[in-house]
Write a protein that holds these residues in place. Structure first.
Motif, mmCIF file in Angstrom:
data_model
loop_
_atom_site.group_PDB
_atom_site.id
_atom_site.type_symbol
_atom_site.label_atom_id
_atom_site.label_comp_id
_atom_site.label_asym_id
_atom_site.label_seq_id
_atom_site.Cartn_x
_atom_site.Cartn_y
_atom_site.Cartn_z
ATOM 1 N N ILE A 1 0.842 -1.205 0.000
ATOM 2 C CA ILE A 1 0.000 0.000 0.000
ATOM 3 C C ILE A 1 0.873 1.250 0.000
ATOM 4 C CG2 ILE A 1 -1.641 1.357 1.367
ATOM 5 C CD1 ILE A 1 -2.834 -1.360 2.293
ATOM 6 N N ILE A 2 1.898 1.255 0.842
ATOM 7 C CA ILE A 2 2.805 2.409 0.912
ATOM 8 C C ILE A 2 3.578 2.557 -0.400
ATOM 9 C CG2 ILE A 2 4.853 3.319 2.099
ATOM 10 C CD1 ILE A 2 3.700 1.917 4.659
ATOM 11 N N LEU A 3 4.048 1.441 -0.954
ATOM 12 C CA LEU A 3 4.787 1.511 -2.214
ATOM 13 C C LEU A 3 3.902 1.943 -3.380
ATOM 14 C CD1 LEU A 3 7.106 -1.603 -1.908
ATOM 15 C CD2 LEU A 3 7.815 0.794 -2.054
ATOM 16 N N ILE A 4 2.647 1.544 -3.370
ATOM 17 C CA ILE A 4 1.722 2.011 -4.417
ATOM 18 C C ILE A 4 1.585 3.527 -4.330
ATOM 19 C CG2 ILE A 4 -0.730 2.081 -5.075
ATOM 20 C CD1 ILE A 4 -0.798 -0.932 -4.577
ATOM 21 N N TYR A 5 1.431 4.039 -3.118
ATOM 22 C CA TYR A 5 1.344 5.488 -2.937
ATOM 23 C C TYR A 5 2.605 6.182 -3.464
ATOM 24 C CZ TYR A 5 1.785 9.991 -0.702
ATOM 25 O OH TYR A 5 2.004 11.317 -0.485
ATOM 26 N N LEU A 6 3.777 5.700 -3.027
ATOM 27 C CA LEU A 6 5.034 6.347 -3.414
ATOM 28 C C LEU A 6 5.306 6.241 -4.914
ATOM 29 C CD1 LEU A 6 7.277 5.135 -0.452
ATOM 30 C CD2 LEU A 6 6.364 7.441 -0.814
ATOM 31 N N THR A 7 5.057 5.076 -5.481
ATOM 32 C CA THR A 7 5.306 4.867 -6.910
ATOM 33 C C THR A 7 4.360 5.719 -7.757
ATOM 34 O OG1 THR A 7 6.011 2.600 -6.436
ATOM 35 C CG2 THR A 7 5.473 3.118 -8.723
ATOM 36 N N THR A 8 3.085 5.702 -7.414
ATOM 37 C CA THR A 8 2.107 6.493 -8.165
ATOM 38 C C THR A 8 2.433 7.974 -8.081
ATOM 39 O OG1 THR A 8 0.425 4.835 -7.663
ATOM 40 C CG2 THR A 8 -0.356 6.970 -8.452
ATOM 41 N N LYS A 9 2.756 8.433 -6.901
ATOM 42 C CA LYS A 9 3.091 9.845 -6.713
ATOM 43 C C LYS A 9 4.309 10.230 -7.559
ATOM 44 C CE LYS A 9 4.540 13.020 -3.112
ATOM 45 N NZ LYS A 9 4.898 13.126 -1.699
ATOM 46 N N LYS A 10 5.329 9.401 -7.541
ATOM 47 C CA LYS A 10 6.549 9.694 -8.288
ATOM 48 C C LYS A 10 6.291 9.705 -9.799
ATOM 49 C CE LYS A 10 10.410 8.708 -6.446
ATOM 50 N NZ LYS A 10 11.020 10.002 -6.264
ATOM 51 N N ILE A 11 5.545 8.735 -10.295
ATOM 52 C CA ILE A 11 5.252 8.680 -11.734
ATOM 53 C C ILE A 11 4.427 9.884 -12.161
ATOM 54 C CG2 ILE A 11 3.933 7.426 -13.493
ATOM 55 C CD1 ILE A 11 4.787 4.834 -12.069
ATOM 56 N N LYS B 1 4.109 12.819 -10.662
ATOM 57 C CA LYS B 1 4.862 14.069 -10.532
ATOM 58 C C LYS B 1 5.790 14.278 -11.724
ATOM 59 C CE LYS B 1 5.323 15.853 -5.955
ATOM 60 N NZ LYS B 1 6.071 15.979 -4.739
ATOM 61 N N LYS B 2 6.431 13.195 -12.175
ATOM 62 C CA LYS B 2 7.328 13.308 -13.330
ATOM 63 C C LYS B 2 6.570 13.690 -14.589
ATOM 64 C CE LYS B 2 11.085 10.364 -11.876
ATOM 65 N NZ LYS B 2 11.891 9.172 -12.141
ATOM 66 N N ARG B 3 5.300 13.349 -14.654
ATOM 67 C CA ARG B 3 4.479 13.683 -15.820
ATOM 68 C C ARG B 3 3.702 14.978 -15.621
ATOM 69 N NH1 ARG B 3 2.609 8.166 -18.617
ATOM 70 N NH2 ARG B 3 4.606 7.156 -18.427
ATOM 71 N N ASN B 4 4.001 15.686 -14.537
ATOM 72 C CA ASN B 4 3.373 16.982 -14.227
ATOM 73 C C ASN B 4 1.855 16.905 -14.129
ATOM 74 O OD1 ASN B 4 5.871 18.335 -14.106
ATOM 75 N ND2 ASN B 4 5.885 18.511 -16.338
ATOM 76 N N ILE B 5 1.361 15.846 -13.541
ATOM 77 C CA ILE B 5 -0.077 15.697 -13.321
ATOM 78 C C ILE B 5 -0.439 16.474 -12.059
ATOM 79 C CG2 ILE B 5 -1.947 14.041 -12.897
ATOM 80 C CD1 ILE B 5 -0.706 13.665 -15.639
ATOM 81 N N GLU B 6 -1.473 17.292 -12.174
ATOM 82 C CA GLU B 6 -1.919 18.050 -11.011
ATOM 83 C C GLU B 6 -2.473 17.120 -9.944
ATOM 84 O OE1 GLU B 6 -4.474 21.407 -11.632
ATOM 85 O OE2 GLU B 6 -3.560 21.787 -13.580
#
Length: 182
Positions: A101-111, A113-118
């Motif tokens: 669950i924590i890794l899903i949060y961190l991975t999704t956030k990182k991906i 952010k790199k794509r400049n999604i609001e």
């Protein structure tokens, strides 16, 4: 950041509630094999070609426990430290699922952010929430088996480390743990 931590903790708490409502079920199938092998290891016995077929413990090599020992040794450590209740035994996979669950949060956030999604943080929390309430994820973390928590955790850990550092060096330990557990 503090608000996000509180929300992520709430998501994990929701997962724990679903887990605790279901973790008291009876053991079935391979769970019995994993459990007996882990109990024997926790008492100091060496398990060689342990097998359990039709309710009878036997030495038939064709029906032996064929998984690598990583999960079984983790399970035996939990049994040795905390006892042999169904909640303790099933909590091994649940702890790895909390890590997922924590890794899903961190991975999704990182991906995102790199794509400049609001609002990438909100979407990452939503992704973690969807996993936490997913009946298949909850059920697979309740089953005493490698696939539910351990395998998902190390697979997602590799993906997160690769996205974070862009190095194949993280492939080596992650693949080792995947092969050592499956």
């Amino acid at each position: 950041m503090k608000k996000t931590t509180i929300i992520l903790s709430g998501i994990i708490f929701i997962y724990i509630i679903f887990f605790s409502l279901s973790a008291g079920q009876l053991y079935y199938g391979d769970e019995v094999v994993f459990l007996i092998a882990s109990e024997e290891i926790s008492t100091g016995k060496i398990v060689g070609h342990f097998s359990f077929t039709n309710g009878i413990i036997n030495d038939n090599l064709s029906t032996m426990l064929v998984h690598p020992p990583t999960y079984i040794y983790l399970l035996s450590l939990f049994i040795k430290l905390f006892g042999n209740s169904s909640y303790v035994v099933r909590s091994v996979s649940a702890l790895f699922s909390i890590g997922v669950i924590i890794l899903i949060y961190l991975t999704t956030k990182k991906i995102l952010k790199k794509r400049n999604i609001e609002k990438s943080e909100n979407w990452a929390l939503f992704a973690a929430f969807l996993y936490a309430i997913n009946p298949l994820a909850i059920q697979s973390s309740i089953i005493i088996d490698i696939d539910g928590g351990l395998l998902n955790f190390f697979s997602l850990l590799f993906i997160y480390l690769y996205i974070s550092k862009k190095s194949y060096l993280y492939l080596i330990p992650s693949l080792f743990m995947i092969f050592a557990s499956k």
